[in-house]
Design a protein around this motif. Structure first.
Motif, mmCIF file in Angstrom:
data_model
loop_
_atom_site.group_PDB
_atom_site.id
_atom_site.type_symbol
_atom_site.label_atom_id
_atom_site.label_comp_id
_atom_site.label_asym_id
_atom_site.label_seq_id
_atom_site.Cartn_x
_atom_site.Cartn_y
_atom_site.Cartn_z
ATOM 1 N N THR A 1 -6.940 -1.398 6.237
ATOM 2 C CA THR A 1 -7.536 -1.648 4.919
ATOM 3 C C THR A 1 -6.896 -2.865 4.261
ATOM 4 O O THR A 1 -7.589 -3.729 3.705
ATOM 5 C CB THR A 1 -7.363 -0.412 4.012
ATOM 6 O OG1 THR A 1 -8.011 0.717 4.608
ATOM 7 C CG2 THR A 1 -7.954 -0.655 2.636
ATOM 8 N N ASN B 1 -3.644 -0.555 -2.797
ATOM 9 C CA ASN B 1 -4.209 0.066 -1.600
ATOM 10 C C ASN B 1 -3.515 1.410 -1.346
ATOM 11 O O ASN B 1 -2.294 1.513 -1.487
ATOM 12 C CB ASN B 1 -3.994 -0.827 -0.382
ATOM 13 C CG ASN B 1 -4.645 -2.182 -0.541
ATOM 14 O OD1 ASN B 1 -5.846 -2.284 -0.731
ATOM 15 N ND2 ASN B 1 -3.837 -3.238 -0.469
ATOM 16 N N GLY C 1 0.823 -1.202 0.000
ATOM 17 C CA GLY C 1 0.000 0.000 0.000
ATOM 18 C C GLY C 1 0.856 1.250 0.000
ATOM 19 O O GLY C 1 2.078 1.196 0.168
#
Length: 342
Positions: free
Chosen positions: A311, A143, A120
């Motif tokens: 997330t 992400n 991410g």
């Protein structure tokens, strides 16, 4: 010889896979098992090889921070905040400075993500505000979490940390108004940063709320640098009717404005009050020290990284949990640059 993951597993009496789960802070490990594995790790002084872990695993444990920001203090605080959260969650941090205005910025970001095998990205302005960069990241299913200037009044996609620059800017301007200033100037930051517009709008809102005119000659275009503050203040203080207060878009600009004011023999704050924004070291290294808005950059970075890691983990588990945005409002800090001591 260095301890290996096999040594840890043998000492703890568990499988190598279980040790890996503990290292990666997966939720599926029982608390008593996690304690046994952690005790073995501590006893053997075992340190996992992050590069080998990323190569061997189907999941990445590296987070990237791509930035383009001329303020070294901001960048350092961002890096420290992201790194602390990464270390506490078993992730590594990869840092990549760039030029957001480069025509090849989209391909540069995509190449960096692929080359580094990232899980991410943390994005701060101006990259967090660039639709073409976000679209490219969505295209490769990467992400990311965005740090943005705003109060949540505009629709945002994906996890965000929002900083209410507008409200804080309004409070700084109102502070100057309560000190009887009616001609308050404003020196802007870079136009491609949303924070510049948000802080300018807060300044204008406060003036209009108190029935004071928004005078365009008192609004100077600048950028986030000491030099912009010097040049902006020289222009403002050379006017036939100069302002009695200058609100600069950040502390670096404000420090430059204060330097120029003293060069021109203006007493601060007796002749002209000066305020900045962010509460970075510039605000405390000047004399007099600067009134400003305290923006906890390191904490903002930690919260953003925490959102990103949650997330990532939720996506890996197939969890549909809604990730709620985080909100910060910088707090007014009154110092000697606007207020005469008693």
């Amino acid at each position: 010889m260095k301890a290996t993951i096999k040594d840890v597993a043998k000492l703890a009496g568990v499988s190598i896979k279980t040790v890996s789960r503990v290292i990666n802070k997966e939720d599926s490990v029982k608390p008593d098992t996690e304690l046994k594995v952690q005790a073995a790790i501590d006893e053997l002084s075992y340190r996992p090889n992050s590069s080998a872990r990323n190569l061997a695993a189907t999941q990445s444990f590296a987070i990237g921070y791509i930035y383009d920001n001329p303020n070294a203090y901001y960048v350092i605080d961002m890096q420290n905040g992201i790194l602390k959260e990464c270390l506490s969650n078993g992730f590594e941090l990869i840092i990549h400075p760039c030029n957001a205005s480069d025509e090849n910025i989209v391909s540069e970001v995509k190449d960096m993500v692929r080359r580094s095998q990232l899980a991410g990205l943390v994005l701060s302005p101006p990259l967090s505000e660039m639709p073409e960069v976000l679209a490219a990241l969505d295209e490769i299913n990467m992400n990311y979490v965005r740090i943005l200037s705003g109060a949540g009044d505009k629709q945002t996609t994906g996890p965000c940390v929002l900083v209410n620059d507008r409200s804080a800017s309004e409070k700084i301007t109102e502070h100057l108004i309560t000190l009887a200033h009616q001609r308050i100037a404003f020196i802007t930051g870079d136009k491609d940063h949303q924070s510049t517009d948000e802080r300018l709008q807060g300044y204008k809102t406060a003036l209009l709320k108190h029935q004071l005119a928004v005078e365009e000659q008192l609004i100077i275009d600048g950028h986030y640098s000491f030099e912009a503050g010097v040049e902006g203040a020289k222009t403002l203080l050379s006017l036939n009717n100069p302002p009695t207060a200058i609100f600069a878009c950040n502390d670096e600009i404000a420090a430059g404005a204060l330097f120029a004011a003293r060069l021109m023999s203006f007493d601060v704050p007796k002749d002209v009050a000066i305020a900045g924004f962010e509460d970075n070291p510039f605000s405390r290294q000047t004399w007099p020290k600067l009134t400003t808005a305290a923006q906890p950059t390191s904490l903002i970075a930690r919260k953003a990284t925490s959102l990103l890691i949650r997330t990532i983990k939720n996506k890996r588990k197939g969890d549909k949990e809604d990730i709620h945005n985080q909100y910060f409002e910088p707090e007014l800090v009154v110092r000697e640059s606007t207020h005469l001591s008693d």
